[in-house]
Design a protein around this motif. Structure first.
Motif, short mmCIF file in Angstrom:
data_model
loop_
_atom_site.label_atom_id
_atom_site.label_comp_id
_atom_site.label_asym_id
_atom_site.label_seq_id
_atom_site.Cartn_x
_atom_site.Cartn_y
_atom_site.Cartn_z
N ASN B 107 -19.57 47.86 -18.37
CA ASN B 107 -20.87 48.53 -18.25
C ASN B 107 -21.95 47.87 -19.11
OD1 ASN B 107 -20.28 49.42 -20.87
ND2 ASN B 107 -19.37 51.33 -20.14
N LEU B 109 -22.36 47.84 -22.34
CA LEU B 109 -22.65 48.45 -23.64
C LEU B 109 -21.99 47.64 -24.76
CD1 LEU B 109 -22.07 52.20 -22.66
CD2 LEU B 109 -24.28 51.11 -23.16
N VAL B 412 -22.70 52.69 -30.33
CA VAL B 412 -22.79 52.05 -29.02
C VAL B 412 -24.25 51.70 -28.75
CG1 VAL B 412 -22.32 52.33 -26.56
CG2 VAL B 412 -20.85 53.46 -28.25
N ARG B 413 -24.51 50.41 -28.58
CA ARG B 413 -25.90 49.96 -28.39
C ARG B 413 -26.12 49.58 -26.92
NH1 ARG B 413 -24.05 48.48 -33.42
NH2 ARG B 413 -25.40 49.09 -35.14
N GLY B 414 -27.13 50.20 -26.32
CA GLY B 414 -27.43 49.92 -24.92
C GLY B 414 -28.86 49.45 -24.74
N GLN B 415 -29.21 49.21 -23.49
CA GLN B 415 -30.59 48.86 -23.13
C GLN B 415 -31.04 49.79 -22.01
OE1 GLN B 415 -28.14 46.21 -22.32
NE2 GLN B 415 -27.95 45.89 -24.53
N GLY B 416 -30.80 51.09 -22.24
CA GLY B 416 -31.23 52.06 -21.24
C GLY B 416 -30.19 52.34 -20.17
N GLN B 417 -28.91 51.99 -20.43
CA GLN B 417 -27.88 52.21 -19.42
C GLN B 417 -27.70 53.69 -19.08
OE1 GLN B 417 -27.50 49.84 -21.74
NE2 GLN B 417 -26.09 48.24 -21.07
N THR B 418 -27.48 53.95 -17.79
CA THR B 418 -27.06 55.27 -17.34
C THR B 418 -25.71 55.12 -16.67
OG1 THR B 418 -28.22 54.92 -15.25
CG2 THR B 418 -29.42 56.09 -16.99
N ARG B 419 -24.93 56.21 -16.69
CA ARG B 419 -23.59 56.12 -16.10
C ARG B 419 -23.67 56.41 -14.61
NH1 ARG B 419 -18.01 59.28 -17.80
NH2 ARG B 419 -16.80 58.36 -16.10
N PRO B 420 -23.12 55.53 -13.79
CA PRO B 420 -23.19 55.74 -12.32
C PRO B 420 -22.47 57.03 -11.91
CG PRO B 420 -22.45 53.51 -12.86
CD PRO B 420 -22.43 54.30 -14.14
#
Lengths: 420, 420
Positions: B107, B109, B412-420
């Motif tokens: 994903n 992340l 947990v570092r993201g860039q705006g991820q959303t879970r499908p």
């Protein structure tokens, strides 16, 4: 002694012997067992669906709600999903025997910290037949023996799945009693597992709703790994990107409202509330979410109902979101310390320093920066599956996969050293 | 509510606030506090010894045994020893914030598993004043707040030590309530800690004899990390080197008979009993050890008394050793599974394959190959000290140093991820 308690004590003895025998098995044999289970689930699809139909018939006859029946129901796609989950766990690295650290202190001893199975796990769950396959697979991958106690509503389905697991385990050369399903529906079996079965159970894992977990934590005589609730927060920082905030908040709340990683409270920095909240709230309302806010958020979002004290402590598991204005990162951290359940929290910000202060200040199992709280999941973490999400601070925190179902021992190699 | 329970609840609240504030402190500040404590202990030697003299006077007046008074007594050398122990812990790497693992699943992340303090520890110990300094130092190194409850017999000495710790902690910029000593001797304080102080205590650590630990494990409402007993075994394999066997067995039993890592039972492979046992037994007898054996060992060692069933389950903590002939590694493993306490076991052998089978088959916290069981010690492991040795299978096993007093969280570092 009743028949059930005698049965359970015997299962405990056999599980203990199986756990001892499992120590002599290889990672390849465990992988082999998992591959056979996946294959077996596909081959036994008809039997599993027929057993599930009996469960559903019984459930309807005893007046179970359609929501619970949906949770219980298997389809060819769901059986295939179970097989794929087992294959994913089979593809994970085997944790047993892995060297976590190795060093030589001044005394010259060669000290290795090595992962080992915990021993015998007692898994107590509700009416989700897929847990029977998931839990069996995670226990096999981690070298543990297991006693599985499913909800009585899914006993027929679970038996059909266990009838696949048992020969697969034996054919792969693992002890036949490695995975045992409690074959009777009596609630007394739960009490027996909570008693620890005369010391045979090393760890109890409840997987289910709050009342099940609370009962297990209150009554268990063996250690428990579980989570009580997921009262998760998303915090919109002053430096949040509006697009990220809109995308992530709707996903964090609405993707699935019934999962423990769903956001229940939205905290918004006072400095950015006017900029961020109206658009985020409009998206939520459009997605069918009911909003409840404190006075300040309601001044910005007239559609929001008034939030009362209970709203800050409620895991809705429903399309409802509480909203509150706070003063920056510290205000968010203070709210989460007061009301959070230690499960999962997220910050939306482009300010790296604010992100680190939030990640450091919040004492939860999972802290996300610019991502949805719904990522709190063993599969998403790359564990191949999970037996639950731990909000305990000890042993394992967050998603619990095969690696988290291990402990360690020290293997110390010397050349005849004596201690001065 | 009694005065003591009100006092304890207030200590709990202050410890919780200190634990939260500790999250914002740096490793350097924690090291600084430890250095100041070591310096302070040396500077306050006279006050500490005077307080200890009062404890000893009270102990004599209340008829305490000379053995217990010796355990309680401080000397200039023992005060210096405390200071050195604190300095050793200060020199250890600070575990807080260390990245244990970091990876990116499909994903995208960026997932980091990061060590964090557990929170508030309740340490309950007996009349060893040095534990006050040790426990304070390990809790500071691991970023935890602590409530220390010493045995009432060493309260004056512990107060004098705590009077050094408190200003050192504050001067280093740590929260003043990070380390609190229960200032009253009432036994009610123990019950209050066991109750968890309204959720303020994350982990209880009993450090003392079997009856203390058993009481804590039976009554505690918060998790407990402790060891009940060290029923340790040394096994002489068919392929044991005689010189190593002689040297190690005498050390494992007789170096100090009162420590939990002392060997209590010697297991000898039937195939080598005649070759090994007479010389080993002669060394033990010469060192002042009383021997008790099964019929086969007594046939070889006429000086040995007859071992009865209780000998296999007794932690002597005395110059007594039970001896038994077994059939190879499997026989030793079976005996240890049946009677061991999961603490520490050793094998003496030149056969690497036998050593690995033993290390794998024995499910104890520490397994030594060709070395004395008395090495089961945090200092010997290079931890700079220990708060005890855990025989629990969860969280931490074996010697518990600063690293074992931490838990972890996922950042947990993201860039705006959303879970499908």
């Amino acid at each position: 002694m009743t028949d059930v308690s005698a049965l359970m004590l015997d299962m405990g003895r056999r599980a203990r012997a199986a756990a001892d025998a499992l120590r002599a098995t290889t990672p390849d044999a465990r992988t082999n067992a998992l591959t056979r289970i996946a294959k077996g689930l596909r081959a036994a699809e008809a039997e599993i669906l027929a057993a599930n139909a009996r469960d559903i018939e019984n459930a309807r006859a005893s007046g179970l709600s359609e929501a619970l029946i949906d949770r219980l129901a298997l389809t060819p796609a769901r059986v295939e999903g179970m097989a794929v989950a087992v294959e994913t766990i089979a593809a994970q690295p085997d944790p047993v025997g892995a060297e976590m650290a190795r060093w030589t202190p001044a005394n010259g001893l060669d000290i290795a910290r090595v992962r080992t199975p915990i021993g015998v796990l007692g898994v107590i769950y509700e009416s989700r037949p897929n847990v029977t396959a998931d839990a069996a697979a995670l226990c096999i991958r981690s070298g543990n023996a297991a006693i599985l106690r499913c909800g009585s509503d899914c006993l027929e389905s679970s038996r059909a799945i266990a009838a696949v697991v048992a020969p697969a385990v034996a054919e792969a050369g693992l002890p036949a009693d490695a995975i045992q399903l409690v074959p009777v529906p009596d609630r007394e079996a739960v009490g027996a597992i909570l008693s620890g079965l005369g010391g045979a159970i090393d760890l109890i894992i409840p997987r289910g709703g709050k009342s099940l977990v609370a009962r297990v934590q209150a009554e268990a005589k063996a250690p428990v790994l579980g989570h009580l609730e997921g009262l998760c927060h998303t915090y919109l920082d002053a430096a949040a990107d509006l697009d990220v905030a809109r995308r992530v908040v709707v996903n964090a709340k609405m993707r699935r409202v019934s999962v423990c990683g769903a956001t229940e409270t939205l905290l918004v920095d006072r400095a950015a509330a006017e900029r961020l909240l109206p658009a985020v709230a409009a998206d939520l309302i459009k997605a069918g979410c009911e909003l409840r806010g404190d006075a300040e958020t309601r001044a910005l979002i007239p559609e929001a109902a008034e939030a009362v004290a209970a709203d800050w402590t409620t895991e809705y598991l429903a399309p409802i979101l509480s909203m509150k204005i706070v003063d920056g990162v510290q205000g968010a951290v203070d709210h989460i310390r007061a009301y959070g359940s230690g499960h999962t929290e997220a910050i939306i910000t482009t300010d790296a320093e604010a992100a680190e202060r939030f990640a450091n200040g919040v004492d939860s199992a999972v802290v996300l920066i610019n991502a949805s709280t719904q990522f709190a999941d063993g599969g998403e973490f790359g564990f191949g599956g999970e037996i639950g999400i731990s909000t305990s601070k000890l042993h394992a925190r967050g998603p619990v996969g095969a690696e988290q179902l291990t402990t360690y021992k020290y293997v110390v190699r010397g050349q005849g050293q004596t201690r001065p």
